[in-house]
Design a protein around this motif. Structure first.
Motif, PDB file in Angstrom:
ATOM      1  N   ILE A  36       0.863  -1.187   0.000  1.00  0.00           N
ATOM      2  CA  ILE A  36       0.000   0.000   0.000  1.00  0.00           C
ATOM      3  C   ILE A  36       0.897   1.234   0.000  1.00  0.00           C
ATOM      4  CG2 ILE A  36      -1.829   1.228   1.233  1.00  0.00           C
ATOM      5  CD1 ILE A  36      -2.593  -1.591   0.192  1.00  0.00           C
ATOM      6  N   THR A  37       0.697   2.119  -0.970  1.00  0.00           N
ATOM      7  CA  THR A  37       1.551   3.308  -1.069  1.00  0.00           C
ATOM      8  C   THR A  37       0.823   4.605  -0.732  1.00  0.00           C
ATOM      9  OG1 THR A  37       1.100   3.516  -3.441  1.00  0.00           O
ATOM     10  CG2 THR A  37       3.037   2.220  -2.790  1.00  0.00           C
ATOM     11  N   ARG A  38      -0.513   4.595  -0.750  1.00  0.00           N
ATOM     12  CA  ARG A  38      -1.288   5.790  -0.424  1.00  0.00           C
ATOM     13  C   ARG A  38      -2.622   5.385   0.192  1.00  0.00           C
ATOM     14  NH1 ARG A  38       0.655  10.402  -3.446  1.00  0.00           N
ATOM     15  NH2 ARG A  38       2.107   9.670  -4.995  1.00  0.00           N
ATOM     16  N   ILE A  39      -3.120   6.251   1.055  1.00  0.00           N
ATOM     17  CA  ILE A  39      -4.447   6.074   1.638  1.00  0.00           C
ATOM     18  C   ILE A  39      -5.164   7.403   1.525  1.00  0.00           C
ATOM     19  CG2 ILE A  39      -5.728   5.642   3.772  1.00  0.00           C
ATOM     20  CD1 ILE A  39      -3.424   3.776   4.577  1.00  0.00           C
ATOM     21  N   ALA A  40      -6.381   7.387   1.010  1.00  0.00           N
ATOM     22  CA  ALA A  40      -7.170   8.612   0.865  1.00  0.00           C
ATOM     23  C   ALA A  40      -8.397   8.509   1.765  1.00  0.00           C
ATOM     24  CB  ALA A  40      -7.600   8.799  -0.582  1.00  0.00           C
ATOM     25  N   SER A  99      -4.044   6.236  12.578  1.00  0.00           N
ATOM     26  CA  SER A  99      -2.794   5.499  12.480  1.00  0.00           C
ATOM     27  C   SER A  99      -3.085   4.210  11.715  1.00  0.00           C
ATOM     28  CB  SER A  99      -2.204   5.207  13.859  1.00  0.00           C
ATOM     29  OG  SER A  99      -3.086   4.407  14.616  1.00  0.00           O
ATOM     30  N   ILE A 100      -2.041   3.574  11.242  1.00  0.00           N
ATOM     31  CA  ILE A 100      -2.171   2.355  10.448  1.00  0.00           C
ATOM     32  C   ILE A 100      -1.554   1.192  11.214  1.00  0.00           C
ATOM     33  CG2 ILE A 100      -1.537   1.224   8.272  1.00  0.00           C
ATOM     34  CD1 ILE A 100      -3.284   3.700   7.864  1.00  0.00           C
ATOM     35  N   SER A 101      -2.262   0.098  11.248  1.00  0.00           N
ATOM     36  CA  SER A 101      -1.727  -1.152  11.782  1.00  0.00           C
ATOM     37  C   SER A 101      -1.863  -2.194  10.688  1.00  0.00           C
ATOM     38  CB  SER A 101      -2.498  -1.605  13.019  1.00  0.00           C
ATOM     39  OG  SER A 101      -2.395  -0.657  14.047  1.00  0.00           O
ATOM     40  N   TYR A 102      -1.008  -3.191  10.716  1.00  0.00           N
ATOM     41  CA  TYR A 102      -1.059  -4.223   9.688  1.00  0.00           C
ATOM     42  C   TYR A 102      -0.825  -5.590  10.319  1.00  0.00           C
ATOM     43  CZ  TYR A 102       3.995  -3.857  10.095  1.00  0.00           C
ATOM     44  OH  TYR A 102       5.271  -3.830  10.601  1.00  0.00           O
ATOM     45  N   GLY A 103      -1.288  -6.595   9.642  1.00  0.00           N
ATOM     46  CA  GLY A 103      -1.112  -7.953  10.140  1.00  0.00           C
ATOM     47  C   GLY A 103      -1.322  -8.946   9.017  1.00  0.00           C
ATOM     48  N   TYR A 104      -1.106 -10.208   9.340  1.00  0.00           N
ATOM     49  CA  TYR A 104      -1.187 -11.250   8.330  1.00  0.00           C
ATOM     50  C   TYR A 104      -2.231 -12.312   8.644  1.00  0.00           C
ATOM     51  CZ  TYR A 104       3.176  -9.087   6.996  1.00  0.00           C
ATOM     52  OH  TYR A 104       4.118  -8.165   6.619  1.00  0.00           O
ATOM     53  N   ASP A 149       1.739  -1.724  14.695  1.00  0.00           N
ATOM     54  CA  ASP A 149       1.593  -0.339  14.258  1.00  0.00           C
ATOM     55  C   ASP A 149       2.635  -0.010  13.200  1.00  0.00           C
ATOM     56  OD1 ASP A 149      -0.465   0.164  16.050  1.00  0.00           O
ATOM     57  OD2 ASP A 149       0.899   0.843  17.618  1.00  0.00           O
ATOM     58  N   PHE A 150       2.238   0.766  12.204  1.00  0.00           N
ATOM     59  CA  PHE A 150       3.172   1.300  11.227  1.00  0.00           C
ATOM     60  C   PHE A 150       3.986   2.372  11.935  1.00  0.00           C
ATOM     61  CE2 PHE A 150       4.261   4.336   7.832  1.00  0.00           C
ATOM     62  CZ  PHE A 150       5.009   3.500   7.033  1.00  0.00           C
ATOM     63  N   LYS A 151       5.304   2.254  11.895  1.00  0.00           N
ATOM     64  CA  LYS A 151       6.169   3.147  12.668  1.00  0.00           C
ATOM     65  C   LYS A 151       6.997   4.067  11.781  1.00  0.00           C
ATOM     66  CE  LYS A 151       5.894   0.464  16.609  1.00  0.00           C
ATOM     67  NZ  LYS A 151       5.738   0.792  17.960  1.00  0.00           N
ATOM     68  N   GLY A 175      12.824   5.700  13.778  1.00  0.00           N
ATOM     69  CA  GLY A 175      13.012   6.047  15.178  1.00  0.00           C
ATOM     70  C   GLY A 175      12.094   5.251  16.090  1.00  0.00           C
ATOM     71  N   GLY A 176      11.082   4.586  15.512  1.00  0.00           N
ATOM     72  CA  GLY A 176      10.265   3.676  16.293  1.00  0.00           C
ATOM     73  C   GLY A 176       8.951   4.201  16.822  1.00  0.00           C
ATOM     74  N   ASN A 177       8.614   5.476  16.594  1.00  0.00           N
ATOM     75  CA  ASN A 177       7.336   6.009  17.067  1.00  0.00           C
ATOM     76  C   ASN A 177       6.212   5.622  16.116  1.00  0.00           C
ATOM     77  OD1 ASN A 177       8.509   7.377  19.262  1.00  0.00           O
ATOM     78  ND2 ASN A 177       9.062   9.075  17.935  1.00  0.00           N
ATOM     79  N   THR A 178       5.032   5.332  16.676  1.00  0.00           N
ATOM     80  CA  THR A 178       3.867   5.041  15.849  1.00  0.00           C
ATOM     81  C   THR A 178       3.531   6.265  15.016  1.00  0.00           C
ATOM     82  OG1 THR A 178       2.979   3.481  17.451  1.00  0.00           O
ATOM     83  CG2 THR A 178       1.418   4.418  15.881  1.00  0.00           C
ATOM     84  N   LYS A 179       3.391   6.071  13.712  1.00  0.00           N
ATOM     85  CA  LYS A 179       3.073   7.189  12.817  1.00  0.00           C
ATOM     86  C   LYS A 179       1.591   7.502  12.923  1.00  0.00           C
ATOM     87  CE  LYS A 179       3.959   9.035   8.315  1.00  0.00           C
ATOM     88  NZ  LYS A 179       4.866  10.099   8.620  1.00  0.00           N
ATOM     89  N   VAL A 180       1.273   8.758  13.266  1.00  0.00           N
ATOM     90  CA  VAL A 180      -0.108   9.222  13.396  1.00  0.00           C
ATOM     91  C   VAL A 180      -0.270  10.428  12.479  1.00  0.00           C
ATOM     92  CG1 VAL A 180      -1.818  10.227  14.952  1.00  0.00           C
ATOM     93  CG2 VAL A 180      -0.287   8.432  15.783  1.00  0.00           C
ATOM     94  N   LYS A 181      -1.307  10.405  11.655  1.00  0.00           N
ATOM     95  CA  LYS A 181      -1.624  11.548  10.807  1.00  0.00           C
ATOM     96  C   LYS A 181      -2.738  12.336  11.477  1.00  0.00           C
ATOM     97  CE  LYS A 181      -0.071  11.999   7.007  1.00  0.00           C
ATOM     98  NZ  LYS A 181       1.034  12.824   6.573  1.00  0.00           N
ATOM     99  N   LYS A 182      -2.528  13.635  11.671  1.00  0.00           N
ATOM    100  CA  LYS A 182      -3.536  14.505  12.267  1.00  0.00           C
ATOM    101  C   LYS A 182      -4.268  15.273  11.182  1.00  0.00           C
ATOM    102  CE  LYS A 182      -1.048  14.939  16.614  1.00  0.00           C
ATOM    103  NZ  LYS A 182      -1.807  13.958  17.316  1.00  0.00           N
ATOM    104  N   ARG A 183      -5.436  15.811  11.475  1.00  0.00           N
ATOM    105  CA  ARG A 183      -6.291  16.450  10.477  1.00  0.00           C
ATOM    106  C   ARG A 183      -5.559  17.526   9.689  1.00  0.00           C
ATOM    107  NH1 ARG A 183     -11.684  19.850  10.594  1.00  0.00           N
ATOM    108  NH2 ARG A 183     -12.350  19.326   8.508  1.00  0.00           N
ATOM    109  N   LYS A 184      -4.790  18.371  10.343  1.00  0.00           N
ATOM    110  CA  LYS A 184      -4.062  19.436   9.650  1.00  0.00           C
ATOM    111  C   LYS A 184      -3.129  18.834   8.592  1.00  0.00           C
ATOM    112  CE  LYS A 184      -1.237  23.491  10.442  1.00  0.00           C
ATOM    113  NZ  LYS A 184      -0.529  24.308  11.406  1.00  0.00           N
ATOM    114  N   GLU A 185      -2.447  17.731   8.925  1.00  0.00           N
ATOM    115  CA  GLU A 185      -1.546  17.075   7.981  1.00  0.00           C
ATOM    116  C   GLU A 185      -2.332  16.402   6.862  1.00  0.00           C
ATOM    117  OE1 GLU A 185       0.275  14.415  10.708  1.00  0.00           O
ATOM    118  OE2 GLU A 185       1.846  15.822  11.261  1.00  0.00           O
ATOM    119  N   ILE A 186      -3.515  15.885   7.166  1.00  0.00           N
ATOM    120  CA  ILE A 186      -4.340  15.187   6.201  1.00  0.00           C
ATOM    121  C   ILE A 186      -4.823  16.163   5.125  1.00  0.00           C
ATOM    122  CG2 ILE A 186      -6.528  13.957   5.864  1.00  0.00           C
ATOM    123  CD1 ILE A 186      -6.131  12.885   8.763  1.00  0.00           C
ATOM    124  N   GLU A 187      -5.208  17.384   5.527  1.00  0.00           N
ATOM    125  CA  GLU A 187      -5.751  18.361   4.594  1.00  0.00           C
ATOM    126  C   GLU A 187      -4.710  18.897   3.649  1.00  0.00           C
ATOM    127  OE1 GLU A 187      -7.503  21.178   7.235  1.00  0.00           O
ATOM    128  OE2 GLU A 187      -9.346  20.035   7.431  1.00  0.00           O
TER     129      GLU A 187
END
Length: 75
Positions: free
Chosen positions: A26-30, A45-50, A57-59, A62-74
């Protein structure tokens, strides 16, 4: 169509699980809000499994969970 997923409760415990049927790159999420309503994602945030049971969690580097906030989304 006019269908959309909306959480029943407005809190940070809501989630959506999507089974792609096989491993995919997956390269993009809208995302988008619901027109004419105040219903939109404020952050995610994105998590994945099999196996459908265990998820990681998608990190960021540096190891921090990647979180997209509304300002970044817009932007």
């Amino acid at each position: 169509g006019g269908n959309a997923w909306t959480s029943a409760v407005s809190d940070f415990q809501q989630y959506l699980i999507i089974d792609l049927g096989q491993t995919k790159n997956i390269t993009r999420i809208a995302i988008q809000g619901r027109p004419h309503q105040s219903e939109y994602v404020s952050e995610f945030s994105i998590s994945y499994g099999y196996n459908g049971l265990d998820f990681a969690d998608f990190k960021e580097t540096g190891g921090n969970t990647k979180v997209k906030k509304r300002k970044e989304i817009e932007n």
